[in-house]
Design a protein around this motif. Structure first.
Motif, short mmCIF file in Angstrom:
data_model
loop_
_atom_site.label_atom_id
_atom_site.label_comp_id
_atom_site.label_asym_id
_atom_site.label_seq_id
_atom_site.Cartn_x
_atom_site.Cartn_y
_atom_site.Cartn_z
N LEU A 149 -2.53 -7.65 -0.69
CA LEU A 149 -2.67 -8.58 -1.81
C LEU A 149 -3.38 -7.87 -2.97
O LEU A 149 -4.23 -7.02 -2.73
N GLU A 151 -4.80 -8.69 -7.28
CA GLU A 151 -4.91 -9.60 -8.42
C GLU A 151 -5.60 -8.85 -9.56
O GLU A 151 -6.57 -8.13 -9.32
N ARG A 173 -11.74 -14.84 -2.26
CA ARG A 173 -10.62 -15.79 -2.21
C ARG A 173 -9.37 -15.15 -1.61
O ARG A 173 -8.68 -15.77 -0.77
N LEU A 174 -9.07 -13.92 -2.01
CA LEU A 174 -7.88 -13.25 -1.49
C LEU A 174 -8.00 -12.96 0.01
O LEU A 174 -7.01 -13.08 0.75
N GLN A 177 -7.36 -16.08 1.90
CA GLN A 177 -5.92 -16.34 1.82
C GLN A 177 -5.15 -15.48 2.83
O GLN A 177 -4.28 -15.98 3.56
N GLY A 180 -5.68 -16.38 6.50
CA GLY A 180 -5.06 -17.65 6.87
C GLY A 180 -3.68 -17.46 7.45
O GLY A 180 -3.21 -18.29 8.24
N ASP A 181 -3.01 -16.37 7.09
CA ASP A 181 -1.67 -16.08 7.61
C ASP A 181 -1.34 -14.62 7.35
O ASP A 181 -0.68 -14.28 6.37
N TYR A 185 1.76 -11.69 4.44
CA TYR A 185 1.45 -10.68 3.44
C TYR A 185 1.54 -9.29 4.07
O TYR A 185 0.53 -8.67 4.39
#
Length: 302
Positions: A149, A151, A173-174, A177, A180-181, A185
């Motif tokens: 990921l 950003e 935050r990333l 994320q 979570g799964d 990604y």
């Protein structure tokens, strides 16, 4: 998930807290050993060490992870994943391979630009217009792993302190994320072009050289705010420069050329300090400084 957290400075603390708030089980937190700090030189825990203890998380502070005992202790935690954020110690291959999903790092740059120790400061110093966070799988190489990921965020006129807080929040935050799964990604190899290295900051870099252009000095001021603090000497006193603005003006580099404390810089440019700090005192505006410490035109700064 069953997580081992590995981090040291303030940058890593929001990541640790976000993982706990998301309901993950933090089975241990690794941080660099306490260091002597302050006037009394008492041993002080790192920010991650202090935060983890306050959260009731077991803390480990090995000097190295290269010896077999430390590696065995790490493997015995049987973690699903190790989350790493500015830990500061090299992770040997046995450590990288121990968690079921490996070690995943929060890195404060847009890889492959600014691999290494000081990506935030180097991005500001270089005049980059944007930076960001990459969440990557760790390999034996220095920040070479594939990215899951990323950003971006504009740098604009932010200081290193402001950018650190912003990127830390993004990274937290990333990471939540991603965990979570993980399967959503998949890792993507870094480009082979555009690789740069962010060398550790040397305190000698913080001294201002007035022969440099004003815009370069302004970036230096932001890159070293809050630490180590860009500085200059005036009549033998070291003064930190916390904020400044390039402006019109020219003269011998380092010479004060106006009653408003405008300072001539290299390449026919000038800089106006706006926030400064004398030794042992709080930050003050240039107007506040000048009221108690006159600096007339023609004064030379070293």
């Amino acid at each position: 998930m069953r997580i081992v957290f590995m981090g040291t400075p303030d940058f890593a603390v929001p990541v640790l807290r976000a993982l706990a708030d998301a309901g993950h089980e933090i089975v241990a937190s690794y941080s660099q050993p306490p260091r002597r700090a302050g006037r009394g030189k008492a041993l002080a825990p790192t920010p991650v060490h202090a935060a983890a203890e306050a959260m009731g998380i077991a803390v480990r502070t090995p000097q190295t992870l290269r010896d077999s005992d430390a590696q065995a202790e790490f493997a015995a935690l049987k973690a699903d994943v190790a989350v790493v954020a500015a830990y500061g110690l090299i992770l040997p291959k046995p450590v990288l391979a121990a968690p079921r999903h490996g070690c995943i790092n929060v890195h404060a740059s847009l890889l492959p630009r600014w691999r290494g120790a000081a990506p935030i400061q180097r991005a500001i110093l270089a005049g980059d217009t944007e930076t960001g966070v990459c969440i990557m799988d760790m390999e034996a190489g220095l920040d070479t792993g594939p990215v899951r990921l990323r950003e971006t965020t504009p740098i604009a006129d932010k200081t290193a302190g402001q950018l650190t807080a912003e990127l830390s929040a993004i990274g937290a935050r990333l990471m939540v994320q991603l965990l979570g799964d993980l399967s959503a990604y998949p890792p993507v190899a870094q480009p082979v072009d555009g690789i740069t290295y962010a060398a550790k900051i040397d305190k000698a870099e913080a001294r201002i050289d007035w022969h440099r252009p004003a815009d370069a000095i302004e970036r230096q001021v932001r890159a070293f705010n809050p630490v180590p603090g860009a500085w200059f000497e005036l009549v033998g006193e070291r003064i930190k420069l916390l904020a400044a603005t390039p402006c019109d003006g020219h003269g011998p580099p380092g010479e004060v050329i106006g009653d408003d404390f405008t300072v001539a810089c290299g390449a026919g440019s000038a800089l106006r300090p706006t926030l400064l700090q004398r030794a042992g005192r709080g930050a003050m505006t240039s107007a506040e400084l000048l009221r108690g410490f006159p600096i007339p035109a023609g004064t030379r700064l070293a």
